[in-house]
Design a protein around this motif. Structure first.
Motif, PDB file in Angstrom:
ATOM      1  N   LEU A   1       0.648  -1.290  -0.013  1.00 48.72           N
ATOM      2  CA  LEU A   1      -0.146   0.211  -0.056  1.00 48.72           C
ATOM      3  C   LEU A   1       0.920   1.346   0.065  1.00 48.72           C
ATOM      4  CD1 LEU A   1      -2.905  -0.954   2.525  1.00 48.72           C
ATOM      5  CD2 LEU A   1      -3.161  -0.344   0.034  1.00 48.72           C
ATOM      6  N   ALA A   2       1.991   1.205   0.822  1.00 49.90           N
ATOM      7  CA  ALA A   2       2.768   2.274   0.764  1.00 49.90           C
ATOM      8  C   ALA A   2       3.670   2.715  -0.450  1.00 49.90           C
ATOM      9  CB  ALA A   2       3.998   2.151   1.879  1.00 49.90           C
TER      10      ALA A   2
ATOM     11  N   ARG B   1       1.367   7.549  -6.379  1.00 50.50           N
ATOM     12  CA  ARG B   1       0.216   8.309  -6.670  1.00 50.50           C
ATOM     13  C   ARG B   1       0.541   9.662  -5.853  1.00 50.50           C
ATOM     14  NH1 ARG B   1      -5.673   5.642  -5.994  1.00 50.50           N
ATOM     15  NH2 ARG B   1      -5.057   3.471  -7.184  1.00 50.50           N
ATOM     16  N   GLY B   2       1.851   9.916  -5.275  1.00 53.26           N
ATOM     17  CA  GLY B   2       2.415  11.034  -4.776  1.00 53.26           C
ATOM     18  C   GLY B   2       2.171  11.649  -3.347  1.00 53.26           C
ATOM     19  N   ARG B   3       1.482  10.398  -2.514  1.00 52.20           N
ATOM     20  CA  ARG B   3       1.331  10.632  -1.164  1.00 52.20           C
ATOM     21  C   ARG B   3       2.275  10.092  -0.251  1.00 52.20           C
ATOM     22  NH1 ARG B   3      -4.956   9.073  -1.059  1.00 52.20           N
ATOM     23  NH2 ARG B   3      -5.106   8.402  -3.126  1.00 52.20           N
ATOM     24  N   THR B   4       2.418  10.791   0.830  1.00 51.25           N
ATOM     25  CA  THR B   4       3.385  10.307   1.992  1.00 51.25           C
ATOM     26  C   THR B   4       2.658   9.302   2.993  1.00 51.25           C
ATOM     27  OG1 THR B   4       2.974  12.430   3.175  1.00 51.25           O
ATOM     28  CG2 THR B   4       4.736  12.449   1.857  1.00 51.25           C
ATOM     29  N   VAL B   5       3.322   8.479   3.553  1.00 50.89           N
ATOM     30  CA  VAL B   5       2.630   7.689   4.456  1.00 50.89           C
ATOM     31  C   VAL B   5       3.194   7.458   5.708  1.00 50.89           C
ATOM     32  CG1 VAL B   5       2.328   5.104   4.391  1.00 50.89           C
ATOM     33  CG2 VAL B   5       2.071   6.362   2.277  1.00 50.89           C
ATOM     34  N   GLY B   6       2.607   7.377   7.025  1.00 47.42           N
ATOM     35  CA  GLY B   6       2.967   7.145   8.014  1.00 47.42           C
ATOM     36  C   GLY B   6       2.517   5.933   8.564  1.00 47.42           C
ATOM     37  N   ILE B   7       3.241   5.060   9.390  1.00 45.54           N
ATOM     38  CA  ILE B   7       2.936   3.724   9.645  1.00 45.54           C
ATOM     39  C   ILE B   7       2.917   3.479  11.136  1.00 45.54           C
ATOM     40  CG2 ILE B   7       3.121   1.343   9.502  1.00 45.54           C
ATOM     41  CD1 ILE B   7       3.656   1.854   6.559  1.00 45.54           C
ATOM     42  N   LEU B   8       2.113   3.107  11.935  1.00 43.32           N
ATOM     43  CA  LEU B   8       2.314   2.709  13.274  1.00 43.32           C
ATOM     44  C   LEU B   8       1.688   1.101  13.467  1.00 43.32           C
ATOM     45  CD1 LEU B   8       2.589   4.209  16.094  1.00 43.32           C
ATOM     46  CD2 LEU B   8       0.320   4.337  16.309  1.00 43.32           C
ATOM     47  N   ALA B   9       2.667   0.475  14.017  1.00 44.46           N
ATOM     48  CA  ALA B   9       2.510  -0.949  14.140  1.00 44.46           C
ATOM     49  C   ALA B   9       2.189  -0.992  15.808  1.00 44.46           C
ATOM     50  CB  ALA B   9       3.688  -1.762  13.769  1.00 44.46           C
TER      51      ALA B   9
ATOM     52  N   ARG C   1       1.667 -10.028  -1.452  1.00 40.32           N
ATOM     53  CA  ARG C   1       3.033 -10.463  -1.777  1.00 40.32           C
ATOM     54  C   ARG C   1       3.318 -10.219  -3.460  1.00 40.32           C
ATOM     55  NH1 ARG C   1       4.012 -16.472  -2.910  1.00 40.32           N
ATOM     56  NH2 ARG C   1       3.236 -16.005  -4.612  1.00 40.32           N
ATOM     57  N   ASP C   2       2.371 -10.421  -4.378  1.00 38.20           N
ATOM     58  CA  ASP C   2       2.636 -10.253  -5.539  1.00 38.20           C
ATOM     59  C   ASP C   2       2.213  -8.838  -5.948  1.00 38.20           C
ATOM     60  OD1 ASP C   2       3.596 -12.705  -5.674  1.00 38.20           O
ATOM     61  OD2 ASP C   2       1.638 -13.596  -6.481  1.00 38.20           O
ATOM     62  N   GLY C   3       1.613  -7.827  -5.098  1.00 35.31           N
ATOM     63  CA  GLY C   3       1.207  -6.613  -5.644  1.00 35.31           C
ATOM     64  C   GLY C   3      -0.020  -6.574  -6.461  1.00 35.31           C
ATOM     65  N   VAL C   4      -0.915  -7.782  -6.297  1.00 35.08           N
ATOM     66  CA  VAL C   4      -2.297  -7.548  -6.949  1.00 35.08           C
ATOM     67  C   VAL C   4      -3.251  -7.251  -6.129  1.00 35.08           C
ATOM     68  CG1 VAL C   4      -3.912  -9.578  -7.818  1.00 35.08           C
ATOM     69  CG2 VAL C   4      -1.364 -10.006  -8.077  1.00 35.08           C
ATOM     70  N   GLY C   5      -4.138  -6.451  -6.630  1.00 31.59           N
ATOM     71  CA  GLY C   5      -5.191  -6.186  -5.863  1.00 31.59           C
ATOM     72  C   GLY C   5      -5.018  -4.713  -5.199  1.00 31.59           C
ATOM     73  N   ILE C   6      -4.004  -4.167  -5.310  1.00 30.86           N
ATOM     74  CA  ILE C   6      -3.546  -3.304  -4.405  1.00 30.86           C
ATOM     75  C   ILE C   6      -4.136  -1.694  -4.804  1.00 30.86           C
ATOM     76  CG2 ILE C   6      -1.520  -1.732  -3.173  1.00 30.86           C
ATOM     77  CD1 ILE C   6      -1.928  -4.884  -2.418  1.00 30.86           C
ATOM     78  N   ASP C   7      -4.222  -1.720  -6.137  1.00 29.70           N
ATOM     79  CA  ASP C   7      -4.637  -0.465  -6.585  1.00 29.70           C
ATOM     80  C   ASP C   7      -6.236  -0.374  -6.360  1.00 29.70           C
ATOM     81  OD1 ASP C   7      -2.640   1.471  -7.687  1.00 29.70           O
ATOM     82  OD2 ASP C   7      -2.321   0.215  -9.352  1.00 29.70           O
ATOM     83  N   ALA C   8      -6.847  -1.496  -6.459  1.00 26.29           N
ATOM     84  CA  ALA C   8      -8.153  -1.436  -6.280  1.00 26.29           C
ATOM     85  C   ALA C   8      -8.622  -1.193  -4.756  1.00 26.29           C
ATOM     86  CB  ALA C   8      -8.755  -2.767  -6.685  1.00 26.29           C
ATOM     87  N   LEU C   9      -7.591  -1.684  -3.829  1.00 26.95           N
ATOM     88  CA  LEU C   9      -7.847  -1.479  -2.610  1.00 26.95           C
ATOM     89  C   LEU C   9      -7.615   0.278  -2.203  1.00 26.95           C
ATOM     90  CD1 LEU C   9      -8.115  -2.200   0.354  1.00 26.95           C
ATOM     91  CD2 LEU C   9      -5.816  -3.124   0.500  1.00 26.95           C
ATOM     92  N   ILE C  10      -6.609   0.835  -2.583  1.00 32.30           N
ATOM     93  CA  ILE C  10      -6.263   2.276  -2.489  1.00 32.30           C
ATOM     94  C   ILE C  10      -7.500   3.080  -3.093  1.00 32.30           C
ATOM     95  CG2 ILE C  10      -4.831   4.145  -3.105  1.00 32.30           C
ATOM     96  CD1 ILE C  10      -2.567   2.416  -3.108  1.00 32.30           C
ATOM     97  N   ASP C  11      -7.934   2.550  -4.175  1.00 29.68           N
ATOM     98  CA  ASP C  11      -9.364   3.333  -4.727  1.00 29.68           C
ATOM     99  C   ASP C  11     -10.404   3.105  -3.774  1.00 29.68           C
ATOM    100  OD1 ASP C  11      -7.974   3.820  -7.062  1.00 29.68           O
ATOM    101  OD2 ASP C  11      -8.740   2.335  -8.442  1.00 29.68           O
ATOM    102  N   ALA C  12     -10.466   1.887  -3.211  1.00 33.44           N
ATOM    103  CA  ALA C  12     -11.696   1.604  -2.164  1.00 33.44           C
ATOM    104  C   ALA C  12     -11.667   2.633  -1.050  1.00 33.44           C
ATOM    105  CB  ALA C  12     -11.828   0.176  -1.789  1.00 33.44           C
TER     106      ALA C  12
END
Ligand SMILES: Nc1nc2c(ncn2[C@@H]2O[C@H](COP(=O)(O)OP(=O)(O)OP(=O)(O)O)[C@@H](O)[C@H]2O)c(=O)[nH]1
Ligand SMILES: [Mg+2]
Length: 330
Positions: free
Chosen positions: A74-75, A81-89, A238-249
């Motif tokens: 996702l990151a 798409r030009g966006r910055t990302v912060g992640i907290l685990a 793992r394979d980067g499949v479906g990631i764009d659709a998830l970001i769109d959702a």
């Protein structure tokens, strides 16, 4: 510059400018238990209150479902798409699963070396409650600096409730073949999430079946208009499949929240829930009742819109302790 030479308002300004070093110092400050630092932390958090441009997204799911791998994907997708990302685990138990601590998989990923991606892990706390408070404050810091903030937590059922208090959107990452409809229902998994992502679609057939079970459950359980039901997507982190659709959702969910006013409602309800649970943790239900209960809490929060949740918690706590001390004097 040494930490001592930097005022909390200077630090806040640097955080808002997206300065990574400042973000790291701010995260240390809000996680500092020493009372001398607490005052600075509150000034910082008040200065950041309401400034956060970042959307907050929680990622939850069973250990090993692929949350960290998905965060990495996702990151990468958001950076493209030009966006910055912060992640907290957030890992309440510091437990190990599959040989990796929560978030470790992310640390090994491609996006971890990108300057537009910031990662922080909160682990091994004395108690869950303290962790929730630090996590809430950490999310505020990250949201002031980055466009999108993710919170990774392990959770099935109940524990999502507290994550839901500081995110705008909750994503459930499902392990394929994790269970059938009845199990999802029993675990309460169908109730919270705004988006479902069935991971590991590269494992033939399993992901499709899990997605079908989840959709069937949502058809039964969530009474809304079918068009309003949370989307159930699947893909392979793992394979980067479906990631764009998830970001769109995720974007679609945010656009809808803005349109309907749900965004504000959820932020306000989340803030109130965080304050209430922190006070209950400190003083018990009885203590909260002595402060005037939920109505007094709501009135106080409404009267102090510019204060951070932490500022409100401390102010009400001080009021409680002062009142209690006065009453118990002989
Ligand atoms: N086949 C397959 N394996 C995956 C996929 N995504 C993640 N994995 C693997 O699943 C395992 C767990 O992945 P993580 O990303 O660490 O899972 P997690 O949900 O963050 O785990 P915890 O943080 O321990 O709760 C690793 O071995 C990953 O390589 C995928 O899309 N397909
Ligand atoms: Mg993980």
């Amino acid at each position: 510059m040494s930490e001592g030479a930097e005022s909390p308002s200077e630090l806040a300004a640097r955080v808002k400018a997206g300065d990574r070093g400042a973000v790291a110092r701010a995260l240390n400050l809000v996680d500092d238990r020493r009372s001398a630092r607490r005052a600075d932390a509150l000034v910082l958090l008040d200065a950041l209150e309401g400034q956060g441009r970042g959307r907050r997204i929680g990622l939850t799911g069973a250990p090993g479902a692929g949350k960290s791998t998905l965060l990495d994907a996702l990151a990468t997708g958001l950076r493209a798409r030009g966006r910055t990302v912060g992640i907290l685990a957030v890992d309440p138990s510091s437990r190990k699963s599959g040989g990796a601590l929560l978030g470790d998989r992310f640390r090994m990923g491609a996006s971890a070396r990108d300057a537009g991606v910031f990662f922080r892990s909160l682990a091994a706390r004395d108690q869950l409650g303290g962790l929730a408070e630090v996590a809430g404050a950490s999310v505020e810091v990250l949201a002031a600096a980055f466009d999108v903030v993710f919170v990774e937590t392990v959770g099935v059922g109940q524990s999502e409730a507290s994550v839901a208090d500081f995110v705008d959107t909750l994503v459930f990452v499902a392990q394929p073949a994790a269970g059938d409809l009845l199990q999802f229902m029993k675990a309460g998994i169908l109730e919270w999430p705004d988006v479902f992502f069935v991971n590991k679609s590269d494992l033939e057939g399993l992901a499709t079946r899990t997605a079908t079970e989840l959709r069937a459950g949502l058809d039964l359980g969530r009474g809304e208009d079918p068009a309003d039901r949370p989307p159930v997507l699947s893909g392979s982190a793992r394979d980067g499949v479906g990631i764009d659709a998830l970001i769109d959702a995720l974007d679609a969910h945010h656009a809808k929240q803005d349109r309907t006013g749900e965004f504000r409602r959820r932020r306000e309800a989340g803030r109130l829930a965080r304050i209430e649970s922190a006070l209950v943790r400190r003083y018990g239900r009885f203590g909260l009742a002595r402060l005037g209960g939920r109505p007094a809490l709501e009135a106080f929060v409404a009267a102090h819109p510019a204060r951070s949740a932490e500022g409100v918690i401390d102010a009400l706590g001080a009021r409680f302790e002062a009142g209690f001390a006065a009453k118990s004097e002989p």
